[in-house]
Motif scaffolding. Structure first.
Motif, PDB file in Angstrom:
ATOM      1  N   GLU A 252      -3.988  -4.696  20.859  1.00  0.00           N
ATOM      2  CA  GLU A 252      -2.588  -4.935  20.499  1.00  0.00           C
ATOM      3  C   GLU A 252      -2.124  -4.145  19.278  1.00  0.00           C
ATOM      4  N   GLY A 253      -3.062  -3.612  18.505  1.00  0.00           N
ATOM      5  CA  GLY A 253      -2.688  -2.871  17.296  1.00  0.00           C
ATOM      6  C   GLY A 253      -3.755  -3.030  16.235  1.00  0.00           C
ATOM      7  N   GLY A 254      -3.405  -2.736  15.001  1.00  0.00           N
ATOM      8  CA  GLY A 254      -4.362  -2.867  13.906  1.00  0.00           C
ATOM      9  C   GLY A 254      -3.666  -2.740  12.576  1.00  0.00           C
ATOM     10  N   ALA A 255      -4.361  -3.160  11.511  1.00  0.00           N
ATOM     11  CA  ALA A 255      -3.732  -3.130  10.184  1.00  0.00           C
ATOM     12  C   ALA A 255      -4.806  -3.063   9.107  1.00  0.00           C
ATOM     13  N   HIS A 256      -4.374  -2.719   7.900  1.00  0.00           N
ATOM     14  CA  HIS A 256      -5.264  -2.533   6.762  1.00  0.00           C
ATOM     15  C   HIS A 256      -4.652  -3.179   5.528  1.00  0.00           C
ATOM     16  N   THR A 257      -5.497  -3.769   4.707  1.00  0.00           N
ATOM     17  CA  THR A 257      -5.041  -4.335   3.435  1.00  0.00           C
ATOM     18  C   THR A 257      -5.981  -3.885   2.337  1.00  0.00           C
ATOM     19  N   GLY A 258      -5.417  -3.615   1.167  1.00  0.00           N
ATOM     20  CA  GLY A 258      -6.253  -3.180   0.063  1.00  0.00           C
ATOM     21  C   GLY A 258      -5.442  -2.776  -1.154  1.00  0.00           C
ATOM     22  N   ILE A 259      -6.173  -2.301  -2.115  1.00  0.00           N
ATOM     23  CA  ILE A 259      -5.627  -1.908  -3.408  1.00  0.00           C
ATOM     24  C   ILE A 259      -5.214  -0.442  -3.365  1.00  0.00           C
ATOM     25  N   GLN A 260      -4.099  -0.149  -4.019  1.00  0.00           N
ATOM     26  CA  GLN A 260      -3.630   1.232  -4.129  1.00  0.00           C
ATOM     27  C   GLN A 260      -3.462   1.644  -5.586  1.00  0.00           C
ATOM     28  N   TRP A 261      -3.770   2.920  -5.826  1.00  0.00           N
ATOM     29  CA  TRP A 261      -3.337   3.632  -7.039  1.00  0.00           C
ATOM     30  C   TRP A 261      -2.132   4.441  -6.571  1.00  0.00           C
TER      31      TRP A 261
ATOM     32  N   PHE B 185      -5.459  11.015  -1.580  1.00  0.00           N
ATOM     33  CA  PHE B 185      -4.477  12.089  -1.537  1.00  0.00           C
ATOM     34  C   PHE B 185      -4.629  13.008  -2.747  1.00  0.00           C
ATOM     35  N   THR B 186      -5.719  12.868  -3.461  1.00  0.00           N
ATOM     36  CA  THR B 186      -6.025  13.682  -4.632  1.00  0.00           C
ATOM     37  C   THR B 186      -6.637  15.014  -4.208  1.00  0.00           C
ATOM     38  N   ARG B 187      -6.728  15.951  -5.173  1.00  0.00           N
ATOM     39  CA  ARG B 187      -7.416  17.200  -4.923  1.00  0.00           C
ATOM     40  C   ARG B 187      -8.913  16.956  -4.806  1.00  0.00           C
ATOM     41  N   CYS B 188      -9.573  17.778  -4.028  1.00  0.00           N
ATOM     42  CA  CYS B 188     -11.026  17.636  -3.881  1.00  0.00           C
ATOM     43  C   CYS B 188     -11.742  17.807  -5.214  1.00  0.00           C
TER      44      CYS B 188
ATOM     45  N   ALA C 182      -4.094   6.945  -4.020  1.00  0.00           N
ATOM     46  CA  ALA C 182      -5.428   6.643  -3.514  1.00  0.00           C
ATOM     47  C   ALA C 182      -5.393   5.210  -2.984  1.00  0.00           C
ATOM     48  N   PHE C 183      -6.038   4.980  -1.845  1.00  0.00           N
ATOM     49  CA  PHE C 183      -5.926   3.709  -1.132  1.00  0.00           C
ATOM     50  C   PHE C 183      -7.328   3.289  -0.711  1.00  0.00           C
ATOM     51  N   PHE C 184      -7.689   2.024  -1.018  1.00  0.00           N
ATOM     52  CA  PHE C 184      -9.011   1.478  -0.704  1.00  0.00           C
ATOM     53  C   PHE C 184      -8.789   0.190   0.089  1.00  0.00           C
ATOM     54  N   ALA C 185      -9.224   0.146   1.356  1.00  0.00           N
ATOM     55  CA  ALA C 185      -8.774  -0.932   2.236  1.00  0.00           C
ATOM     56  C   ALA C 185      -9.842  -1.386   3.211  1.00  0.00           C
ATOM     57  N   ILE C 186      -9.672  -2.622   3.695  1.00  0.00           N
ATOM     58  CA  ILE C 186     -10.371  -3.136   4.853  1.00  0.00           C
ATOM     59  C   ILE C 186      -9.383  -3.120   6.015  1.00  0.00           C
ATOM     60  N   GLN C 187      -9.864  -2.743   7.178  1.00  0.00           N
ATOM     61  CA  GLN C 187      -9.019  -2.603   8.369  1.00  0.00           C
ATOM     62  C   GLN C 187      -9.680  -3.316   9.538  1.00  0.00           C
TER      63      GLN C 187
END
Length: 249
Positions: free
Chosen positions: A65-74, A175-178, A50-55
């Motif tokens: 030119e592109g893009g990126a994201h940073t944040g906390i992951q489980w 990426f967990t089950r619903c 699971a990923f929680f990010a600002i992009q």
């Protein structure tokens, strides 16, 4: 909500995830940096990412030119499933290179590093400002600051052309089950600075959900509380797609 429901099983999307987002309702002006506070109120309970990010997107005056994201992951690949990520893509879809991080990485992933975040603690995530490259791409930093725990870490620099940011958004990618146990995060105190260093107002955000046809779970929701904006899975959807919500009630 109306329409078909997907409340059980794994998301059948191409990347195996279900995502939902809050796009910042800000003036379309060049930004120097963006930041936001993240709290993981209810962490995952299963062995899936699971990923929680600002992009944000990287721009030069006349081109994306592109893009990126940073944040906390489980992330099951890291100690106690705890990690932080700073990664992205250029305008052609290639993974952006970057500098060496001071944080270790158990699976030796240059973008995803071991980081022992704490559920319920507040972390300020910041993208930018960039350092222009003299004879190469600009260096774009991401930082994570533990407001309750005391960390203040430069995750690393990504290398990408461009001199400003646009289109900030925060999201949860699950990426967990619903039907796995609910996950809940809160975003608060968004901040955006223009190239002149002056604050750009961020009062509202536009909610979007990954569509059922694209493999998204339909039992996710986004809503304001007295502190910020909460994203939650495994629940009734209380806010419709493409709705504007305030950053606090």
């Amino acid at each position: 909500m109306s329409g078909p429901l997907r409340e059980r099983g794994l998301p059948p999307s191409p990347n195996g995830a279900s995502s939902f987002h809050v796009w910042w309702d800000v003036p379309d002006v060049p930004l120097e940096s963006v930041s936001v506070i993240l709290e993981v109120l209810q962490p995952p309970e299963v062995d899936r990412l699971a990923f929680f990010a600002i992009q944000a997107s990287f721009w030069s005056p006349d081109r994306h030119e592109g893009g990126a994201h940073t944040g906390i992951q489980w992330n099951p690949r890291h100690p106690r499933y705890l990690a932080v990520n700073w990664g992205g893509y250029d305008c052609d879809g290639a993974i952006l290179p970057g500098t060496e991080s001071s944080l270790p990485s158990t699976p030796l992933d240059p973008n995803t590093r071991d980081f022992a975040w704490e559920p319920g603690a507040r972390y300020r995530l910041t993208i930018g400002p960039c350092t222009p490259g003299d004879q190469g791409p600009s260096r774009w930093p991401a930082r994570i600051e533990g407001l309750d725990t005391g960390e203040d870490v430069l995750v690393r620099h990504l290398l990408c052309d461009g001199d400003h940011l646009r289109s900030p958004v925060v999201w949860s990618e699950l990426f967990t089950r619903c039907d796995d146990p609910p996950i809940e995060v809160r975003w608060s105190e968004p901040s955006a600075l223009g190239l002149d260093g002056e604050p750009v107002p961020v009062d509202r955000g536009r909610v979007t959900y990954q569509a059922y046809e694209a493999g998204g779970c339909t039992n996710t929701t986004v809503e304001s509380d007295e502190v910020g904006i909460v994203q939650r899975s495994g629940c009734e959807r209380r806010t419709a797609h493409d709705t504007l919500v305030g950053w606090r009630t």
